[in-house]
Design a protein around this motif. Sequence first.
Motif, PDB file in Angstrom:
ATOM      1  N   CYS A   1      40.198  30.969  41.159  1.00 21.95           N
ATOM      2  CA  CYS A   1      39.068  31.061  42.106  1.00 21.95           C
ATOM      3  C   CYS A   1      37.776  31.356  41.346  1.00 21.95           C
ATOM      4  O   CYS A   1      36.730  31.546  41.949  1.00 21.95           O
ATOM      5  CB  CYS A   1      39.335  32.100  43.192  1.00 21.95           C
ATOM      6  SG  CYS A   1      38.409  31.778  44.724  1.00 21.95           S
TER       7      CYS A   1
ATOM      8  N   HIS B   1      36.827  34.009  39.610  1.00 21.22           N
ATOM      9  CA  HIS B   1      36.247  35.354  39.671  1.00 21.22           C
ATOM     10  C   HIS B   1      35.876  35.879  38.272  1.00 21.22           C
ATOM     11  O   HIS B   1      34.985  36.724  38.154  1.00 21.22           O
ATOM     12  CB  HIS B   1      37.197  36.314  40.402  1.00 21.22           C
ATOM     13  CG  HIS B   1      37.422  35.933  41.839  1.00 21.22           C
ATOM     14  ND1 HIS B   1      38.169  36.677  42.712  1.00 21.22           N
ATOM     15  CD2 HIS B   1      36.979  34.868  42.566  1.00 21.22           C
ATOM     16  CE1 HIS B   1      38.193  36.091  43.900  1.00 21.22           C
ATOM     17  NE2 HIS B   1      37.486  34.982  43.835  1.00 21.22           N
TER      18      HIS B   1
ATOM     19  N   GLU C   1      39.653  40.742  46.005  1.00 19.78           N
ATOM     20  CA  GLU C   1      39.018  39.893  47.040  1.00 19.78           C
ATOM     21  C   GLU C   1      40.063  38.996  47.683  1.00 19.78           C
ATOM     22  O   GLU C   1      40.046  38.782  48.886  1.00 19.78           O
ATOM     23  CB  GLU C   1      37.898  39.049  46.425  1.00 19.78           C
ATOM     24  CG  GLU C   1      37.029  38.332  47.466  1.00 19.78           C
ATOM     25  CD  GLU C   1      37.685  37.120  48.110  1.00 19.78           C
ATOM     26  OE1 GLU C   1      37.495  36.909  49.314  1.00 19.78           O
ATOM     27  OE2 GLU C   1      38.400  36.380  47.408  1.00 19.78           O
ATOM     28  N   GLU C   2      40.976  38.465  46.877  1.00 20.13           N
ATOM     29  CA  GLU C   2      41.973  37.522  47.418  1.00 20.13           C
ATOM     30  C   GLU C   2      42.894  38.200  48.434  1.00 20.13           C
ATOM     31  O   GLU C   2      43.434  37.532  49.316  1.00 20.13           O
ATOM     32  CB  GLU C   2      42.800  36.901  46.279  1.00 20.13           C
ATOM     33  CG  GLU C   2      41.980  36.059  45.294  1.00 20.13           C
ATOM     34  CD  GLU C   2      41.412  34.789  45.901  1.00 20.13           C
ATOM     35  OE1 GLU C   2      41.763  34.441  47.041  1.00 20.13           O
ATOM     36  OE2 GLU C   2      40.578  34.148  45.209  1.00 20.13           O
TER      37      GLU C   2
ATOM     38  N   HIS D   1      41.583  27.627  43.885  1.00 19.14           N
ATOM     39  CA  HIS D   1      42.977  28.022  44.130  1.00 19.14           C
ATOM     40  C   HIS D   1      43.972  26.972  43.626  1.00 19.14           C
ATOM     41  O   HIS D   1      45.147  27.023  43.974  1.00 19.14           O
ATOM     42  CB  HIS D   1      43.245  28.335  45.623  1.00 19.14           C
ATOM     43  CG  HIS D   1      42.575  29.596  46.072  1.00 19.14           C
ATOM     44  ND1 HIS D   1      43.008  30.330  47.155  1.00 19.14           N
ATOM     45  CD2 HIS D   1      41.524  30.274  45.582  1.00 19.14           C
ATOM     46  CE1 HIS D   1      42.224  31.391  47.311  1.00 19.14           C
ATOM     47  NE2 HIS D   1      41.309  31.376  46.363  1.00 19.14           N
TER      48      HIS D   1
HETATM   49 ZN   LIG Z   1      39.784  32.624  46.328  1.00 16.79          ZN
END
Ligand SMILES: [Zn+2]
Length: 369
Positions: free
Chosen positions: A88, A90, A122-123, A342
């Motif tokens: 993702c 991050h 966050e996920e 993802h």
């Molecule tokens: Zn994500």
Amino acid sequence: MNETETRLQATYDTLHAMPEVGFAEHLTSAWLAERIGTAGFSVTTGVGGTGVVAVLKGTEPGPVVALRADMDALEHVVNGETVRVHSCGHDSHCSMVLTAAEELAKAGIRRGTLKILFQPAEEKLTGATRMIEAGAIDDVDIILGIHLRPIQEAKTGQATPALYHGSSYIMEATITGQTAHGARPHLGINAIDGAAAAVQAVNAIHINPVIPFTCKVTKLAAGGATLNQIPDKAVMALDLRAQQNDAMKLLLTKAEHAIKAGAATVGASAEVTVTGGVPGAEYHPEIIELAREAIRNVLGETGLLAPVVTPGGEDFHNFAQARPSLKAGYIGLGCNLTPGLHDPAMKFDRSALINGVNILIHMVEKLLK
Ligand SMILES: [Zn+2]
Ligand SMILES: [Zn+2]
């Protein structure tokens, strides 16, 4: 490449090589804490789990401006093997925010306070809430977030001044009837009948059709091993989505009513609980305008995209919900990202990262200089 960009790319390489999932970002948070401490910030670790808060004060009074970066990676199964990947992006968010913080610290903050939030999980959609509970945004006036975007939304050299995530919630319900022998259904209350009526009622929910929304039953289970018995329990789950928070509130109220009323048609009762979710984006017009100006400044007029609406969720939006006076903004950064977020094979144009750094620096300088 100049020194800043070389350092940014090296930071990214380091973080990319240590992917850790939500609330287990031990190496990542320790490394980020040390680096931002070296840059001159006062650092608190272990905020809301593995979160890091770093503070740099100006000499004159002014607003508290926070830059937030999420730290967690995802777990994927690749060729039968479970692997952790920053799919993702991050790691790139932490790299951009850290580099922007280092540059801003070098130049010095004249007024107010710059606060850096490295957020866990966050996920899992719970990291922001944990940091809020730990008091991380108690004094924050303005908060800015940034996320890489897939190529369909933005390309290298482009950015959107407002990325509108939708609101998404999970609702779970247990429907309770009365068990009885299969030969004597009149003595029982069949929970399956109650659940079936609840499904019909949920599928008949409507809200204002100009607001994108969906409301689906995603689980229904009832009955046990004894097939000549009237079942007294059914469980169901709903996935609810709406592009506006007021619409979501209405949707949640209607869904709860539909389940309870559906169950009641056969005399069953229902217990309904919202078990997870995130609010949708709400940005302050001043911050969107500031983001527009920053993007124009860094990428030129052709790099400035319109606000982007995306059906995905982000736990960043809990910050503004928890602190109504907070002015929030969120940049979507173009970087030719394929095949998608993802996806364990996700890749993007790293030369775009410096654009994110410069946009963030421009915004903070306008607010604190
Ligand atoms: Zn994500
Ligand atoms: Zn993400």
